[in-house]
Design a protein around this motif. Sequence first.
Motif, PDB file in Angstrom:
ATOM      1  N   ASP A   1       0.802  -1.220   0.000  1.00 32.68           N
ATOM      2  CA  ASP A   1       0.000   0.000   0.000  1.00 32.68           C
ATOM      3  C   ASP A   1       0.840   1.277   0.000  1.00 32.68           C
ATOM      4  O   ASP A   1       0.308   2.358  -0.272  1.00 32.68           O
ATOM      5  N   ILE A   2       2.121   1.169   0.288  1.00 28.62           N
ATOM      6  CA  ILE A   2       2.989   2.353   0.275  1.00 28.62           C
ATOM      7  C   ILE A   2       3.086   2.878  -1.150  1.00 28.62           C
ATOM      8  O   ILE A   2       3.327   2.119  -2.096  1.00 28.62           O
ATOM      9  N   LYS A   3       2.913   4.175  -1.311  1.00 32.14           N
ATOM     10  CA  LYS A   3       3.066   4.801  -2.615  1.00 32.14           C
ATOM     11  C   LYS A   3       4.560   4.957  -2.880  1.00 32.14           C
ATOM     12  O   LYS A   3       5.255   5.679  -2.153  1.00 32.14           O
ATOM     13  N   LYS A   4       5.031   4.255  -3.897  1.00 32.12           N
ATOM     14  CA  LYS A   4       6.449   4.297  -4.261  1.00 32.12           C
ATOM     15  C   LYS A   4       6.571   5.130  -5.534  1.00 32.12           C
ATOM     16  O   LYS A   4       6.129   4.713  -6.591  1.00 32.12           O
ATOM     17  N   LEU A   5       7.168   6.306  -5.393  1.00 27.95           N
ATOM     18  CA  LEU A   5       7.236   7.244  -6.503  1.00 27.95           C
ATOM     19  C   LEU A   5       8.337   6.862  -7.487  1.00 27.95           C
ATOM     20  O   LEU A   5       9.181   6.020  -7.197  1.00 27.95           O
ATOM     21  N   SER A   6       8.328   7.493  -8.633  1.00 28.88           N
ATOM     22  CA  SER A   6       9.146   7.090  -9.776  1.00 28.88           C
ATOM     23  C   SER A   6      10.593   6.789  -9.408  1.00 28.88           C
ATOM     24  O   SER A   6      11.234   7.550  -8.695  1.00 28.88           O
ATOM     25  N   GLU A   7      11.032   5.644  -9.890  1.00 31.41           N
ATOM     26  CA  GLU A   7      12.429   5.220  -9.789  1.00 31.41           C
ATOM     27  C   GLU A   7      12.957   5.235  -8.360  1.00 31.41           C
ATOM     28  O   GLU A   7      14.117   5.513  -8.115  1.00 31.41           O
ATOM     29  N   TRP A   8      12.104   4.927  -7.406  1.00 32.00           N
ATOM     30  CA  TRP A   8      12.493   4.937  -5.993  1.00 32.00           C
ATOM     31  C   TRP A   8      13.655   4.000  -5.715  1.00 32.00           C
ATOM     32  O   TRP A   8      14.435   4.222  -4.801  1.00 32.00           O
ATOM     33  N   ASP A   9      13.793   2.934  -6.523  1.00 29.43           N
ATOM     34  CA  ASP A   9      14.867   1.955  -6.293  1.00 29.43           C
ATOM     35  C   ASP A   9      15.787   1.808  -7.502  1.00 29.43           C
ATOM     36  O   ASP A   9      16.454   0.790  -7.657  1.00 29.43           O
ATOM     37  N   GLU A  10      15.880   2.826  -8.328  1.00 31.75           N
ATOM     38  CA  GLU A  10      16.726   2.768  -9.521  1.00 31.75           C
ATOM     39  C   GLU A  10      18.199   2.590  -9.134  1.00 31.75           C
ATOM     40  O   GLU A  10      18.711   3.253  -8.236  1.00 31.75           O
ATOM     41  N   GLY A  11      18.854   1.671  -9.809  1.00 31.62           N
ATOM     42  CA  GLY A  11      20.277   1.439  -9.580  1.00 31.62           C
ATOM     43  C   GLY A  11      20.581   0.493  -8.443  1.00 31.62           C
ATOM     44  O   GLY A  11      21.740   0.301  -8.087  1.00 31.62           O
ATOM     45  N   THR A  12      19.546  -0.116  -7.857  1.00 29.41           N
ATOM     46  CA  THR A  12      19.776  -1.097  -6.803  1.00 29.41           C
ATOM     47  C   THR A  12      19.823  -2.490  -7.421  1.00 29.41           C
ATOM     48  O   THR A  12      19.244  -2.722  -8.479  1.00 29.41           O
TER      49      THR A  12
END
Length: 70
Positions: free
Chosen positions: A43-54
């Motif tokens: 349910d957490i809103k994860k905004l654009s590319e929150w985990d990019e490069g991981t």
Amino acid sequence: MSCHSLSQITIPASVTQIEPHAFYDCSALEAIFFAGTVEQWNDIKKLSEWDEGTPSFTVHCSDGDIEISQ
């Protein structure tokens, strides 16, 4: 954020949103420990590319784990 040495982090259940690029380029990230349930994590809103490069990592919730594949 570009946090190359961050391998794990704990996120409280009260979090409702993860900002863009919050874990940008955190190349050592292996685990997120989330104090809430899998349903709350989803349910957490994860905004654009929150985990990019991981790399791929695991979110450990109070009632199960979620594998995040990159």
